[in-house]
Design a protein around this motif. Structure first.
Motif, PDB file in Angstrom:
ATOM      1  N   TYR A 166       0.505  -1.265  -0.034  1.00  0.00           N
ATOM      2  CA  TYR A 166      -0.075  -0.340  -0.220  1.00  0.00           C
ATOM      3  C   TYR A 166       0.896   0.885  -0.249  1.00  0.00           C
ATOM      4  CZ  TYR A 166      -3.547  -2.349   0.761  1.00  0.00           C
ATOM      5  OH  TYR A 166      -5.116  -3.916   0.964  1.00  0.00           O
ATOM      6  N   ASN A 174       0.510   2.746  -6.283  1.00  0.00           N
ATOM      7  CA  ASN A 174      -0.258   4.246  -5.627  1.00  0.00           C
ATOM      8  C   ASN A 174      -0.487   4.158  -7.372  1.00  0.00           C
ATOM      9  OD1 ASN A 174      -0.552   5.170  -2.836  1.00  0.00           O
ATOM     10  ND2 ASN A 174       1.273   3.731  -2.748  1.00  0.00           N
ATOM     11  N   ARG A 204      -4.699   9.554  -0.676  1.00  0.00           N
ATOM     12  CA  ARG A 204      -3.981   8.910  -0.287  1.00  0.00           C
ATOM     13  C   ARG A 204      -2.872   8.518  -1.538  1.00  0.00           C
ATOM     14  NH1 ARG A 204      -5.619   3.232   1.536  1.00  0.00           N
ATOM     15  NH2 ARG A 204      -5.400   2.724  -0.468  1.00  0.00           N
ATOM     16  N   TYR A 205      -3.584   8.376  -2.619  1.00  0.00           N
ATOM     17  CA  TYR A 205      -2.674   7.844  -3.599  1.00  0.00           C
ATOM     18  C   TYR A 205      -1.398   8.770  -4.009  1.00  0.00           C
ATOM     19  CZ  TYR A 205      -6.536   4.767  -3.866  1.00  0.00           C
ATOM     20  OH  TYR A 205      -7.550   3.184  -3.813  1.00  0.00           O
TER      21      TYR A 205
END
Length: 495
Positions: free
Chosen positions: A426, A432, A451-452
């Motif tokens: 992750y 991502n 978040r990516y």
């Protein structure tokens, strides 16, 4: 002098120049051959990369300018002669070290990829499926759906979550928000009542739209094709089996003889509801280029960029102050990634990959995502490359394979089906980037968009902050090595 003697003399004089020329040609050819063989042995991989060959050639040219005859090459012997016994032992030791290093690398790094697929079937229950039934869960259709999920094979294929009173829009939202990998749902709240009425009134019925399945292939094409779709197909088989063996016989049992007689003249007994599949976001095969192999190529091309820019960096370092040299490397690296990512984006546009499914300026978004990806992985390649080259250059190849493996092992495979160790994926840049490209190309869920982007930006910032440190380590270690070599040569000359 007789004619015979004259002819012999002429013949002899005619032959001698040819023999002398032939002798010169033979000697000249032999010298060229010796020079070629000497060049092959003197200008080998090790002497060229270490600079020894350049130093020897410079010393030879200096001797010639001074009018000194350069010393000949050191004597050489057969590889199997007693004079080369020490060389053979040295070669054997070095060979053993290299093979041992390759063994260690294969057995310690390659399992990262193999491990992501190890006993994957035992973790299928980590995939959650939604079964949306009627308010009355004991109704015939809902009961058949429940009985299907109780089959031992399906119990091991997924985790089945039941919900009632969900509209089709509710189901679509749950799937798009990636709460579930797929959903199987009744299309209306009265489908069971319609089926029961058809049995009682002996009227033909169309059951094709009673039950549907919904999923989005774009969420993860590999997982959908390998696990989700096969599970849905198996579910349909067990669902129809439950209708034939449990539900329909129970409905027939409640009919009178007259009702059953009239029922035989309809299609009800042979009309079993099927599960109509709906792929909300299908995927074109050409998109596998940028989404899978293309991301691996991004890692590799940034590694090439570091090597191609080395000479340019060296030119600037000779004439610019240190702080400007460091800033030049940082800025030029980002410019390189920006331009290379533009080429990557144009390549995908040339193959008519649609980029505006999510945003109108899809080309620009795709370009920026590609740039962030290249900057994230390229910065890591540059920093680690500086460190490993200063320690031992062949280690750079190990890093390249290692970096590819830790990035893709659980990116193109569903992380829920991998051991918990792979949760680190992750935080990897390729994972991502993979998610961002899917949002850009297919308009998949945007719930983790921040978040990516944040993780990619964090990689870029960290790499740029560490670049001066890695440059300092490279310079310090290389200077130490060179000074040690110079000292060894000076000591050898004194002795």
């Amino acid at each position: 002098m007789s004619d015979k003697q004259s002819n012999e003399s002429s013949s002899s004089e005619g032959v001698q120049p040819y023999l002398r020329d032939g002798g010169r040609a033979s000697v000249h050819s032999g010298e060229e051959e010796q020079d070629l063989l000497r060049t092959i042995s003197e200008y080998n991989d090790e002497t060229v990369t270490s600079g020894e060959a350049r130093e020897n050639e410079r010393a030879r040219e200096e001797d010639l300018e001074k009018g000194i005859r350069p010393p000949g090459p050191p004597p050489k012997y057969s590889l199997f002669s007693k004079e080369n016994r020490g060389v053979r032992m040295q070669v054997f030791k070095q060979y053993a070290v290299v093979i041992l290093a390759l063994w260690i690398f294969i057995l310690s790094v390659w399992p990262i990829y193999w491990g992501s697929m190890y006993k994957r079937d035992g973790r299928l229950i980590n995939l959650h499926f939604l079964v949306a039934v009627e308010e009355d869960r004991a109704a015939p259709i809902s009961q058949a759906l429940y009985l299907a999920t109780q089959h031992p094979e399906l119990q091991l294929s997924a985790t089945w979550d039941f919900e009632s009173n969900l509209s089709e829009a509710d189901v679509q939202k749950l799937i798009h928000d990636q709460k579930y990998w797929a959903a199987i749902y009744v299309t209306e709240s009265n489908v069971s009542q319609s089926l029961t009425n058809a049995f009682v009134s002996a009227e033909n019925i169309d059951t094709r739209n009673f039950v549907r399945s919904l999923y989005e292939t774009a969420r993860d094409p590999t997982t959908m094709e390998g696990f989700v779709s096969p599970t849905v197909f198996k579910f349909e088989a067990y669902f129809q089996d439950a209708l034939q063996t449990e539900i329909y016989p129970a409905l027939i049992k409640n009919l009178t003889s007259e009702q059953f007689s009239r029922l035989q003249n309809t299609n009800v007994l042979t009309s079993y509801p099927i599960i109509q599949p709906t792929d909300a976001i299908p995927v074109e095969p050409v998109t596998n280029g940028p989404l899978q192999v293309g991301l691996i190529y991004i890692i590799i091309i940034t590694f090439f960029e570091v090597m191609w820019m080395a000479q340019l960096y060296g030119t600037v370092a000779k004439s610019a102050i240190t702080i400007h040299y460091i800033m030049f490397r940082v800025v030029l690296s980002q410019l390189n990634y920006l331009l290379i990512s533009l080429a990557f984006t144009c390549l995908n546009a040339a193959f008519q990959i649609k980029m505006d499914n999510s945003w109108k300026g899809g080309f620009g978004v795709f370009w920026m995502v590609s740039y962030l990806t290249m900057a994230a992985v390229g910065g890591a390649n540059q920093n680690i490359g500086l460190i490993l080259f200063a320690i031992h250059p062949p280690l750079m190849g190990f890093w390249m394979l290692f970096f590819v493996m830790i990035n893709i092992s659980a990116t193109f495979a569903p992380i829920p089906l991998c051991p918990e160790f792979y949760r680190f994926t992750y935080a990897m840049p390729i994972k991502n980037a993979y998610e961002l490209l899917k949002v850009t190309l297919f308009d998949t869920s945007r719930k983790n968009l921040g978040r990516y982007f944040g993780i990619l930006v964090a990689w870029i910032v960290l790499n740029n902050l560490l670049l001066p440190v890695c440059m300092a380590f490279f310079s310090w270690n290389m200077k130490r090595k060179i000074m040690k070599e110079v000292k060894s040569k000076n000591d050898a000359k004194k002795n």
